[in-house]
Design a protein around this motif. Structure first.
Motif, PDB file in Angstrom:
ATOM      1  N   ALA A  51       1.191  -1.226   0.250  1.00  0.00           N
ATOM      2  CA  ALA A  51       0.231  -0.312  -0.120  1.00  0.00           C
ATOM      3  C   ALA A  51       1.286   1.204  -0.062  1.00  0.00           C
ATOM      4  CB  ALA A  51      -0.627  -0.107   1.187  1.00  0.00           C
ATOM      5  N   SER A  52       0.468   2.485  -0.745  1.00  0.00           N
ATOM      6  CA  SER A  52       1.574   3.397  -1.027  1.00  0.00           C
ATOM      7  C   SER A  52       0.715   4.870  -1.441  1.00  0.00           C
ATOM      8  CB  SER A  52       2.370   3.719  -2.844  1.00  0.00           C
ATOM      9  OG  SER A  52       3.394   2.376  -2.695  1.00  0.00           O
ATOM     10  N   ALA A  53       0.524   5.697  -0.180  1.00  0.00           N
ATOM     11  CA  ALA A  53      -0.432   6.405  -0.162  1.00  0.00           C
ATOM     12  C   ALA A  53       0.216   7.640  -0.250  1.00  0.00           C
ATOM     13  CB  ALA A  53      -1.158   6.377   1.312  1.00  0.00           C
ATOM     14  N   GLY A  54      -0.497   9.071  -0.089  1.00  0.00           N
ATOM     15  CA  GLY A  54       0.146  10.297  -0.981  1.00  0.00           C
ATOM     16  C   GLY A  54       1.720   9.895  -1.822  1.00  0.00           C
ATOM     17  N   ALA A  55       0.744   9.451  -3.081  1.00  0.00           N
ATOM     18  CA  ALA A  55       1.495   8.561  -3.623  1.00  0.00           C
ATOM     19  C   ALA A  55       2.370  10.104  -4.816  1.00  0.00           C
ATOM     20  CB  ALA A  55       1.522   7.935  -4.437  1.00  0.00           C
ATOM     21  N   LEU A  56       1.664  10.751  -4.795  1.00  0.00           N
ATOM     22  CA  LEU A  56       2.291  11.894  -5.471  1.00  0.00           C
ATOM     23  C   LEU A  56       2.173  13.374  -4.865  1.00  0.00           C
ATOM     24  CD1 LEU A  56      -0.693  12.170  -7.834  1.00  0.00           C
ATOM     25  CD2 LEU A  56       1.511  11.263  -8.305  1.00  0.00           C
TER      26      LEU A  56
END
Length: 266
Positions: A208-213
């Motif tokens: 899970a990768s949040a805040g990817a941008l």
């Protein structure tokens, strides 16, 4: 006199497209950077498989021979470079990927040119930081989240993507427009990438990768943490690092300064 070609004669059409791409930014000493990259790959085998990767060389500034060597080294690690960022170079050798000119960073605040993005955040290192996401929005302006079989994702008016079915192994959900909510579980070998926060109401076994941008305020929540990897704004923690601390428990992951913290929920 005006000439209009008949539509049936127009066999070639040119359209603009932009896609999510991951950026690798090598730093000196290169041997240490590659060691950190190998650590990342070891924790997430197959992470770069089939992914478009941009090689940002504006920090390292190598010569052409060094670029050829680096592209070859990365290729042997299963990382295929499809473009290079290097200011002051319009083109490189024909056997090298093309040079991107005027590339911009995709963030939750829009597309930022290089100088603006450098003011927003530091360049990520391979050690402790995931590859950064680059240009993200589809050229036609439509909301475009990757569908995962029977998951039937639904994008709410707020930009939140809700997935009502479990995410199976091998599936990938990429949502560059907000939060992702999964009502089921996320299987090992699957992946969720979101511009906002990620909420999993079942067991999280995949990545899970949040805040990817570039959203440092994003968080990851799950009812039971069995994740292979958790990342927020590129900073990540692996399964082995969470073993005995937060595994098998309800947790939230968030950034605290330059540290990614995983805390249990009561």
């Amino acid at each position: 006199m005006t000439f209009a070609a008949p539509l049936e004669a127009k066999s070639i059409r040119f359209r603009a497209r932009s896609f999510v791409a991951f950026t690798l930014t090598p730093e000196a000493p290169l041997a240490e950077w590659l060691e950190g990259l190998d650590h990342w790959i070891g924790n997430s085998p197959g992470y770069f498989a089939g992914r478009p990767v941009v090689l940002d060389l504006n920090t390292l500034k190598p010569d052409v021979a060094a670029i050829e060597s680096l592209v070859d080294v990365l290729g042997h690690r299963g990382i295929r470079i499809y473009a290079i960022e290097l200011d002051g170079h319009a083109a490189l050798a024909p056997n090298l990927p093309p040079v991107l000119v005027g590339a911009k960073e995709a963030t939750t605040d829009g597309l930022l040119p290089r100088k603006a993005r450098e003011d927003v955040s530091e360049e990520g290192k391979a050690e402790g930081r995931a590859p950064e996401a680059g240009a993200a929005k589809a050229g036609d302006g439509k909301v475009d989240a990757s569908k995962a079989g029977d998951s039937e994702p639904q994008v709410e008016a707020s930009g939140t993507l809700m997935i009502k079915a479990p995410i199976r192994s091998g599936q990938a959900i990429v949502h560059p427009h907000g939060d992702v909510i999964v009502l089921g579980s996320v299987a090992s070998g699957s992946e969720i990438i979101a511009a906002g926060s990620i909420h999993v109401y079942g067991t999280l076994r995949g990545r899970a990768s949040a805040g990817a941008l570039g959203n440092r305020g994003a968080r990851i929540f799950c009812r039971k943490n069995e994740a292979e990897l958790l990342a927020v704004d590129g900073w990540y923690v692996t399964a082995e690092e969470m073993e005995g601390v937060s595994r098998g428990k309800p947790v939230q992951a968030f950034l605290d300064g330059d540290a990614l913290r995983v805390s249990t929920l009561s």
